[in-house]
Design an enzyme around this catalytic site. Structure first.
Site, PDB file in Angstrom:
ATOM      1  N   CYS A  71       0.872  -1.177   0.000  1.00 41.89           N
ATOM      2  CA  CYS A  71       0.000   0.000   0.000  1.00 41.89           C
ATOM      3  C   CYS A  71       0.904   1.222   0.000  1.00 41.89           C
ATOM      4  O   CYS A  71       1.608   1.481   0.979  1.00 41.89           O
ATOM      5  CB  CYS A  71      -0.917  -0.011   1.211  1.00 41.89           C
ATOM      6  N   CYS A 243      -5.051   6.044  -3.943  1.00 45.21           N
ATOM      7  CA  CYS A 243      -4.319   4.778  -3.994  1.00 45.21           C
ATOM      8  C   CYS A 243      -2.911   5.083  -4.475  1.00 45.21           C
ATOM      9  O   CYS A 243      -2.723   5.470  -5.630  1.00 45.21           O
ATOM     10  CB  CYS A 243      -5.013   3.783  -4.914  1.00 45.21           C
TER      11      CYS A 243
END
Length: 304
Positions: A71, A243
Protein backbone atom coordinates in the site's frame (compact mmCIF):
# COMPACT_ATOMS: atom_id res chain seq x y z
CA UNK A 1 -7.35 10.71 1.29
CA UNK A 2 -6.65 7.09 2.18
CA UNK A 3 -7.31 6.55 5.87
CA UNK A 4 -6.03 3.54 7.76
CA UNK A 5 -6.04 2.40 11.36
CA UNK A 6 -2.52 1.73 12.62
CA UNK A 7 -1.76 -0.68 15.46
CA UNK A 8 1.58 -0.71 17.29
CA UNK A 9 2.72 -4.32 16.96
CA UNK A 10 6.27 -3.34 17.93
CA UNK A 11 5.43 -2.54 21.54
CA UNK A 12 2.45 -4.92 21.59
CA UNK A 13 3.32 -8.02 19.48
CA UNK A 14 -0.01 -9.59 20.39
CA UNK A 15 -1.50 -7.57 17.52
CA UNK A 16 0.43 -9.65 15.00
CA UNK A 17 -0.34 -12.90 16.80
CA UNK A 18 -4.04 -12.09 16.36
CA UNK A 19 -3.66 -12.25 12.58
CA UNK A 20 -3.35 -16.05 12.81
CA UNK A 21 -6.81 -16.32 14.36
CA UNK A 22 -9.82 -17.19 12.23
CA UNK A 23 -11.52 -14.21 13.92
CA UNK A 24 -8.99 -11.66 12.62
CA UNK A 25 -10.70 -10.84 9.27
CA UNK A 26 -13.97 -10.21 11.09
CA UNK A 27 -12.23 -7.88 13.54
CA UNK A 28 -10.69 -5.92 10.65
CA UNK A 29 -14.11 -5.60 9.03
CA UNK A 30 -15.65 -4.36 12.28
CA UNK A 31 -12.87 -1.85 12.91
CA UNK A 32 -13.04 -0.56 9.32
CA UNK A 33 -16.84 -0.22 9.13
CA UNK A 34 -17.71 3.43 8.45
CA UNK A 35 -20.92 3.50 10.47
CA UNK A 36 -20.46 0.82 13.14
CA UNK A 37 -16.70 0.83 13.66
CA UNK A 38 -13.86 3.32 13.79
CA UNK A 39 -14.01 3.64 9.99
CA UNK A 40 -11.08 3.18 7.61
CA UNK A 41 -9.86 1.80 4.30
CA UNK A 42 -8.23 -0.99 6.30
CA UNK A 43 -5.95 -1.87 9.19
CA UNK A 44 -2.15 -1.66 9.09
CA UNK A 45 0.15 -3.23 11.65
CA UNK A 46 3.49 -1.55 12.32
CA UNK A 47 5.70 -4.47 13.30
CA UNK A 48 9.29 -5.02 14.36
CA UNK A 49 11.58 -5.63 11.36
CA UNK A 50 12.97 -9.07 10.65
CA UNK A 51 15.81 -8.12 8.28
CA UNK A 52 19.02 -6.36 9.26
CA UNK A 53 19.11 -2.64 8.50
CA UNK A 54 15.33 -2.19 8.40
CA UNK A 55 13.48 0.08 10.81
CA UNK A 56 9.90 -1.20 10.64
CA UNK A 57 7.71 -3.79 8.92
CA UNK A 58 4.24 -3.24 7.48
CA UNK A 59 1.35 -5.68 7.28
CA UNK A 60 -1.67 -4.27 5.49
CA UNK A 61 -5.23 -5.60 5.68
CA UNK A 62 -8.01 -4.33 3.42
CA UNK A 63 -11.35 -3.27 4.85
CA UNK A 64 -12.81 -6.68 3.94
CA UNK A 65 -10.19 -8.44 6.09
CA UNK A 66 -8.00 -9.71 3.24
CA UNK A 67 -4.26 -9.06 3.39
CA UNK A 68 -2.57 -7.04 0.63
CA UNK A 69 1.05 -7.15 -0.41
CA UNK A 70 1.57 -3.42 -0.58
CA UNK A 71 0.00 0.00 0.00
CA UNK A 72 1.80 3.09 -1.23
CA UNK A 73 -0.09 5.66 0.82
CA UNK A 74 -0.12 3.29 3.77
CA UNK A 75 3.65 2.85 3.81
CA UNK A 76 4.22 6.61 3.97
CA UNK A 77 2.08 6.68 7.09
CA UNK A 78 4.01 3.73 8.50
CA UNK A 79 7.08 5.94 8.20
CA UNK A 80 5.21 8.72 10.03
CA UNK A 81 4.15 6.29 12.76
CA UNK A 82 7.72 5.01 13.15
CA UNK A 83 9.11 8.55 13.24
CA UNK A 84 6.54 10.23 15.47
CA UNK A 85 5.65 7.37 17.81
CA UNK A 86 8.60 4.96 17.78
CA UNK A 87 11.41 7.51 17.57
CA UNK A 88 12.99 6.32 14.30
CA UNK A 89 15.13 9.15 12.91
CA UNK A 90 17.13 7.46 10.15
CA UNK A 91 16.63 9.18 6.82
CA UNK A 92 15.99 7.42 4.54
CA UNK A 93 13.97 5.00 6.60
CA UNK A 94 13.74 1.37 5.48
CA UNK A 95 10.37 -0.35 5.78
CA UNK A 96 9.72 -4.01 5.05
CA UNK A 97 6.63 -4.75 2.96
CA UNK A 98 5.21 -7.63 0.95
CA UNK A 99 6.94 -5.95 -2.02
CA UNK A 100 10.32 -6.01 -0.29
CA UNK A 101 12.23 -3.39 1.69
CA UNK A 102 11.41 0.16 0.57
CA UNK A 103 13.53 3.28 1.16
CA UNK A 104 11.53 6.28 2.37
CA UNK A 105 13.04 9.78 2.46
CA UNK A 106 11.02 12.01 4.77
CA UNK A 107 10.56 15.63 5.78
CA UNK A 108 9.52 16.78 9.23
CA UNK A 109 8.22 20.01 10.73
CA UNK A 110 8.20 20.77 14.44
CA UNK A 111 9.24 17.23 15.22
CA UNK A 112 6.52 15.49 13.18
CA UNK A 113 6.90 13.81 9.81
CA UNK A 114 4.75 15.65 7.25
CA UNK A 115 5.66 14.18 3.86
CA UNK A 116 7.69 11.37 2.39
CA UNK A 117 9.13 10.14 -0.89
CA UNK A 118 9.01 6.38 -1.34
CA UNK A 119 11.19 4.37 -3.69
CA UNK A 120 8.44 2.03 -4.82
CA UNK A 121 10.74 -0.26 -6.77
CA UNK A 122 10.56 -1.08 -10.45
CA UNK A 123 7.14 -1.85 -11.93
CA UNK A 124 6.35 -5.48 -12.60
CA UNK A 125 5.17 -5.87 -16.19
CA UNK A 126 5.30 -9.60 -16.89
CA UNK A 127 1.78 -11.00 -17.14
CA UNK A 128 2.38 -14.01 -14.91
CA UNK A 129 3.75 -11.79 -12.16
CA UNK A 130 1.01 -9.11 -12.23
CA UNK A 131 -0.76 -11.63 -12.25
CA UNK A 132 -3.10 -11.74 -15.22
CA UNK A 133 -3.99 -14.33 -17.81
CA UNK A 134 -4.36 -11.66 -20.50
CA UNK A 135 -2.26 -12.64 -23.52
CA UNK A 136 1.42 -11.80 -23.53
CA UNK A 137 4.59 -12.94 -25.20
CA UNK A 138 7.60 -11.64 -23.34
CA UNK A 139 9.12 -10.52 -20.07
CA UNK A 140 7.49 -7.09 -20.21
CA UNK A 141 4.32 -8.07 -22.04
CA UNK A 142 1.61 -6.94 -19.61
CA UNK A 143 2.78 -3.33 -19.72
CA UNK A 144 1.75 -3.22 -23.38
CA UNK A 145 -1.80 -2.01 -23.87
CA UNK A 146 -4.38 -4.64 -24.73
CA UNK A 147 -7.22 -3.61 -27.02
CA UNK A 148 -10.61 -4.77 -25.77
CA UNK A 149 -13.00 -6.29 -28.31
CA UNK A 150 -11.34 -5.13 -31.52
CA UNK A 151 -10.25 -8.05 -33.57
CA UNK A 152 -9.01 -11.61 -33.28
CA UNK A 153 -6.52 -12.35 -30.55
CA UNK A 154 -7.39 -9.29 -28.48
CA UNK A 155 -9.07 -9.13 -25.07
CA UNK A 156 -12.80 -9.81 -25.22
CA UNK A 157 -15.17 -7.62 -23.18
CA UNK A 158 -16.76 -10.82 -21.89
CA UNK A 159 -13.44 -11.93 -20.36
CA UNK A 160 -13.60 -8.78 -18.20
CA UNK A 161 -17.23 -9.32 -17.31
CA UNK A 162 -18.41 -6.50 -19.58
CA UNK A 163 -21.04 -6.08 -22.27
CA UNK A 164 -19.54 -5.65 -25.77
CA UNK A 165 -20.13 -1.87 -25.94
CA UNK A 166 -19.96 -1.06 -22.23
CA UNK A 167 -16.59 0.72 -22.30
CA UNK A 168 -17.62 2.90 -25.23
CA UNK A 169 -20.89 3.86 -23.55
CA UNK A 170 -18.94 4.94 -20.46
CA UNK A 171 -16.51 7.05 -22.50
CA UNK A 172 -13.61 4.68 -21.79
CA UNK A 173 -10.97 3.83 -24.37
CA UNK A 174 -11.05 0.16 -25.32
CA UNK A 175 -7.52 -0.40 -24.03
CA UNK A 176 -6.39 -1.87 -20.75
CA UNK A 177 -2.89 -1.80 -19.28
CA UNK A 178 -1.84 -4.12 -16.45
CA UNK A 179 0.95 -3.26 -14.02
CA UNK A 180 1.99 -4.62 -10.64
CA UNK A 181 3.59 -2.44 -7.99
CA UNK A 182 3.74 -5.43 -5.66
CA UNK A 183 -0.05 -5.61 -5.99
CA UNK A 184 -2.04 -5.90 -9.24
CA UNK A 185 -3.49 -2.93 -11.13
CA UNK A 186 -5.55 -2.44 -14.29
CA UNK A 187 -5.60 1.02 -15.91
CA UNK A 188 -8.27 2.37 -18.27
CA UNK A 189 -8.11 5.81 -19.92
CA UNK A 190 -11.33 7.78 -20.26
CA UNK A 191 -12.76 11.15 -21.28
CA UNK A 192 -14.14 12.09 -17.86
CA UNK A 193 -13.41 10.13 -14.67
CA UNK A 194 -16.49 11.54 -12.96
CA UNK A 195 -18.79 10.15 -15.65
CA UNK A 196 -17.65 6.55 -15.12
CA UNK A 197 -19.91 4.40 -12.91
CA UNK A 198 -16.91 2.98 -11.10
CA UNK A 199 -19.12 1.53 -8.38
CA UNK A 200 -20.60 -0.77 -11.04
CA UNK A 201 -17.54 -1.34 -13.23
CA UNK A 202 -15.05 -1.81 -10.40
CA UNK A 203 -16.37 -4.91 -8.66
CA UNK A 204 -16.82 -6.79 -11.94
CA UNK A 205 -13.33 -6.14 -13.24
CA UNK A 206 -11.83 -6.67 -9.76
CA UNK A 207 -13.13 -10.23 -9.77
CA UNK A 208 -12.72 -10.98 -13.48
CA UNK A 209 -11.27 -14.47 -14.08
CA UNK A 210 -8.36 -12.91 -15.99
CA UNK A 211 -7.06 -11.56 -12.64
CA UNK A 212 -6.47 -14.62 -10.43
CA UNK A 213 -5.52 -12.48 -7.40
CA UNK A 214 -8.24 -9.91 -8.15
CA UNK A 215 -7.16 -6.42 -9.23
CA UNK A 216 -7.27 -2.72 -8.36
CA UNK A 217 -9.02 -0.80 -11.14
CA UNK A 218 -8.20 2.80 -12.07
CA UNK A 219 -9.84 5.12 -14.59
CA UNK A 220 -7.65 8.02 -15.64
CA UNK A 221 -8.25 11.25 -17.53
CA UNK A 222 -5.30 13.03 -19.10
CA UNK A 223 -5.09 16.77 -18.46
CA UNK A 224 -1.60 17.25 -19.90
CA UNK A 225 1.61 15.28 -20.42
CA UNK A 226 2.42 15.83 -16.75
CA UNK A 227 -1.00 15.90 -15.04
CA UNK A 228 -3.81 13.35 -14.77
CA UNK A 229 -7.01 12.89 -12.81
CA UNK A 230 -7.87 9.41 -11.61
CA UNK A 231 -10.38 7.45 -9.58
CA UNK A 232 -9.89 4.06 -7.98
CA UNK A 233 -11.75 0.92 -7.13
CA UNK A 234 -9.52 -1.01 -4.71
CA UNK A 235 -9.80 -4.75 -4.31
CA UNK A 236 -11.09 -5.53 -0.87
CA UNK A 237 -11.99 -1.91 -0.13
CA UNK A 238 -14.15 -0.58 -2.98
CA UNK A 239 -14.18 3.11 -3.89
CA UNK A 240 -11.38 4.94 -2.09
CA UNK A 241 -10.19 8.53 -1.99
CA UNK A 242 -6.68 7.62 -3.12
CA UNK A 243 -4.32 4.78 -3.99
CA UNK A 244 -0.56 5.28 -3.95
CA UNK A 245 0.44 2.11 -5.79
CA UNK A 246 -2.42 2.83 -8.20
CA UNK A 247 -1.07 6.29 -8.99
CA UNK A 248 2.30 4.67 -9.70
CA UNK A 249 0.65 2.14 -12.02
CA UNK A 250 -1.25 4.93 -13.81
CA UNK A 251 1.98 6.83 -14.48
CA UNK A 252 3.77 3.69 -15.69
CA UNK A 253 0.85 2.91 -18.02
CA UNK A 254 0.82 6.50 -19.32
CA UNK A 255 4.56 6.55 -20.00
CA UNK A 256 4.36 3.18 -21.76
CA UNK A 257 1.49 4.52 -23.90
CA UNK A 258 3.45 7.66 -24.77
CA UNK A 259 0.89 10.04 -23.26
CA UNK A 260 2.88 10.97 -20.12
CA UNK A 261 6.45 12.22 -19.98
CA UNK A 262 9.10 9.94 -18.59
CA UNK A 263 11.71 11.31 -16.17
CA UNK A 264 9.34 14.08 -15.07
CA UNK A 265 7.24 14.55 -11.97
CA UNK A 266 3.65 13.68 -12.88
CA UNK A 267 0.85 15.11 -10.76
CA UNK A 268 -1.88 12.57 -10.07
CA UNK A 269 -5.02 14.26 -8.79
CA UNK A 270 -7.19 11.85 -6.80
CA UNK A 271 -10.41 12.61 -4.91
CA UNK A 272 -8.35 12.82 -1.71
CA UNK A 273 -5.58 15.07 -3.04
CA UNK A 274 -2.44 15.09 -5.19
CA UNK A 275 0.50 12.70 -5.42
CA UNK A 276 3.72 13.34 -7.33
CA UNK A 277 5.00 10.33 -9.28
CA UNK A 278 8.06 9.94 -11.50
CA UNK A 279 9.45 7.05 -13.54
CA UNK A 280 12.38 7.02 -15.95
CA UNK A 281 10.61 4.70 -18.35
CA UNK A 282 12.63 1.49 -18.34
CA UNK A 283 11.65 -1.75 -16.67
CA UNK A 284 14.55 -1.65 -14.20
CA UNK A 285 13.98 1.93 -13.03
CA UNK A 286 12.13 2.50 -9.74
CA UNK A 287 8.94 4.51 -9.49
CA UNK A 288 9.23 7.38 -7.01
CA UNK A 289 6.16 8.59 -5.11
CA UNK A 290 5.88 11.74 -2.97
CA UNK A 291 2.92 12.68 -0.81
CA UNK A 292 1.77 13.82 2.63
CA UNK A 293 1.16 11.84 5.81
CA UNK A 294 -0.91 13.07 8.73
CA UNK A 295 -2.61 11.91 11.91
CA UNK A 296 -6.40 11.99 11.99
CA UNK A 297 -7.30 10.58 15.40
CA UNK A 298 -6.53 8.01 18.05
CA UNK A 299 -9.06 5.27 18.71
CA UNK A 300 -9.65 3.31 21.90
CA UNK A 301 -11.18 -0.02 20.86
CA UNK A 302 -12.90 -1.86 23.71
CA UNK A 303 -11.85 -5.49 24.06
CA UNK A 304 -14.68 -7.99 24.07
Amino acid sequence: GNDYLYADAVRDPSWERRTASIEWPALVRRLSARHRGAGSDGVILVCAPVSAGSHARMRMFNADGSESEMCGNGVRCVAKFAHDRLGVRDNPMRVETGRGVLDIAWRAERGELTSATVNMGAPILAAARVPTTLPGEGEHDAGIERVVGRGAGEVSPESLGLAPDELARAGIEARITCVSMGNPHAVLRCVDVDAVRLDELGPRIERSPVFPSRVNLHVVQGLSASHVRMRTWERGAGLTQACGTGACAVVVAGVLAGVLRERESITCTLPGGDLSISWDGTARDPVMMTGPAEDVCEVLWPEE
